[in-house]
Motif scaffolding. Structure first.
Motif, PDB file in Angstrom:
ATOM      1  N   THR A 266       0.826  -1.207   0.000  1.00 40.25           N
ATOM      2  CA  THR A 266       0.000   0.000   0.000  1.00 40.25           C
ATOM      3  C   THR A 266       0.864   1.263   0.000  1.00 40.25           C
ATOM      4  O   THR A 266       0.406   2.338   0.372  1.00 40.25           O
ATOM      5  N   ASN A 289      -5.429  -0.566  -1.909  1.00 41.84           N
ATOM      6  CA  ASN A 289      -6.217   0.313  -1.046  1.00 41.84           C
ATOM      7  C   ASN A 289      -5.819   0.142   0.412  1.00 41.84           C
ATOM      8  O   ASN A 289      -5.909  -0.961   0.956  1.00 41.84           O
ATOM      9  N   PRO A 290      -5.371   1.213   1.101  1.00 41.69           N
ATOM     10  CA  PRO A 290      -4.940   1.098   2.493  1.00 41.69           C
ATOM     11  C   PRO A 290      -6.074   0.782   3.466  1.00 41.69           C
ATOM     12  O   PRO A 290      -5.812   0.385   4.604  1.00 41.69           O
ATOM     13  N   PHE A 337      -4.780   7.999  -1.398  1.00 48.47           N
ATOM     14  CA  PHE A 337      -3.908   7.141  -0.596  1.00 48.47           C
ATOM     15  C   PHE A 337      -3.473   7.844   0.686  1.00 48.47           C
ATOM     16  O   PHE A 337      -3.340   7.206   1.737  1.00 48.47           O
TER      17      PHE A 337
END
Length: 397
Positions: A266, A289-290, A337
């Protein structure tokens, strides 16, 4: 640009590599798509295709084939205990119909690869690329077994495997580790049209999941967004043996294959997108995707952006391609992000997550924010409104 046996060589034939190969071949370039495995091959993943991913698949013309093989879900079930379990519809009032398709990577990756080949890309299996060297206006690919290949440009789409990135100097050190594991089961009870995300009993920040893959079959797994001391396959095995919800739905179920673990990257940054004649796409550039750990949609979107930059800049200077790709990727993903990492660090903590899930359960506006943020259905800035902060932080009644 100077003629070479191939215009573009793509290393890695997962969703990112195959999508890039499709777009470039459609644009008239000579594309070599290399992978160290033959296909079909298994790939450890959650197998979810979000609305964003479906949009790219539609633009590629491959969505009907995916739909024919996939399982469709129209809602999420969020669980933090038997008492705090609730359903969130993906489509709110006035929204177009939304769904998440679940298709194991064994099938998805083969579909995308064959679609790229039909567009004109040349697939070269069992071709492990050991090094990339830029010289004399081209990229020289050194393959295992003393083989080699030259191309005008190269794209690295090797997922979480960083070996090639480190050999070429594009990645200076190993990125932070995020870990996940999954297993397939058949004869699973209680499956419907929802994806289940559960937070009780798992390490935080992280969550567990149940993704239906068909009638009575499911992908069940867990992930954690830090370098855990407990291997995720071990943690998932413990959950399967002791978690009350999993115990109920797996009472008469049978495993299909072993539990498999996999890393997640990530760590997206504009500085990782490539250099000179080499571009980097998908999870190889840290695009996972974090918040959700989902990466297929970002793999497809980054492939599309890279192909656009190459096709529009093909007759110009290679530096323009790199500059335009970096700008497009940064413009689309840098802020989401940044926001995702912030939510991950602040929201996925013991105590905080309990309160957050309770509040989301009783607040329609926060329902919508969760869906839009997790699955990219709105720009992050549009959900960071005074109302959202008030609903999330106002005193409890």
């Amino acid at each position: 640009m100077s003629p070479m046996p191939h215009d573009v060589a793509i290393v890695g034939a997962g969703p990112a590599g195959s999508a890039a190969a499709y777009y470039l071949a459609q644009g008239g370039l000579r594309v070599a798509l290399l992978d160290k495995f033959d296909f079909p091959r298994d790939k450890t993943c959650g197998d979810g295709l979000t609305p964003r991913a479906l949009g790219v698949l539609d633009s590629m013309g491959v969505l009907p084939q995916v739909e024919a093989s996939a399982y469709s879900c129209t809602a999420l079930t969020i669980r933090n205990s038997d008492e705090v379990t609730y359903r969130i519809e993906l489509s709110g009032p006035g929204d177009p119909p939304r769904r998440i398709l679940i298709l194991p990577r064994f099938r998805l990756d083969e579909l995308l690869l064959q679609h790229a080949v039909r567009a004109g890309a040349q697939f070269i299996p069992q071709a492990k690329v050991e090094n990339l060297i830029q010289e004399n206006g081209c990229v020289h690919l050194g393959l295992e077994g003393n083989r080699s290949m030259d191309a005008t440009l190269a794209i690295i789409a090797t997922g979480a495997n960083t070996a090639l990135l480190r050999k070429t100097g594009l990645l200076k050190q190993a990125p932070p580790s995020n870990l996940a594991a999954r297993a397939y089961f058949e004869n699973v009870a209680g499956l419907d049209d929802t994806i289940v995300l559960f937070f009780d009993g798992v390490e935080h920040p992280g969550y567990g999941w149940v993704f239906p893959t068909g009638s009575g079959t499911a992908n069940i797994g867990c992930g954690v967004f830090f370098d855990s001391h407990v291997p995720q396959p071990t943690h998932l095995r413990h959950l399967i043996q002791s978690h009350p919800y999993l115990q109920r739905i797996l009472k008469n179920a049978r495993p299909v294959g072993p539990i498999k673990g996999h890393p997640l990257r990530t760590d997206f940054s504009r500085s990782l997108t490539g250099k000179d004649r080499i571009l980097v796409i998908g999870e190889a550039v840290g695009l996972v995707n974090p918040i959700t750990g989902e990466g297929i949609d970002y793999a497809l979107e980054s492939a599309q952006l890279a192909a656009d930059a190459i096709l529009h800049g093909w007759q110009g200077d290679v530096s323009t391609i790199q500059k335009n790709y970096r700008a497009a990727l940064g413009g689309k993903f840098s802020f989401p992000f940044l926001l995702g990492h912030l939510v991950q660090r602040l929201g996925f903590r013991d105590g905080i997550i309990d309160k957050a899930l309770y509040r989301i359960q009783h607040n329609a506006h926060l329902h919508r924010v969760v869906i839009d943020t997790c699955f990219g259905l709105a720009k992050p800035i549009s959900v960071l409104t005074p109302r959202t902060f008030w609903e999330a932080l106002k005193p409890s009644p």
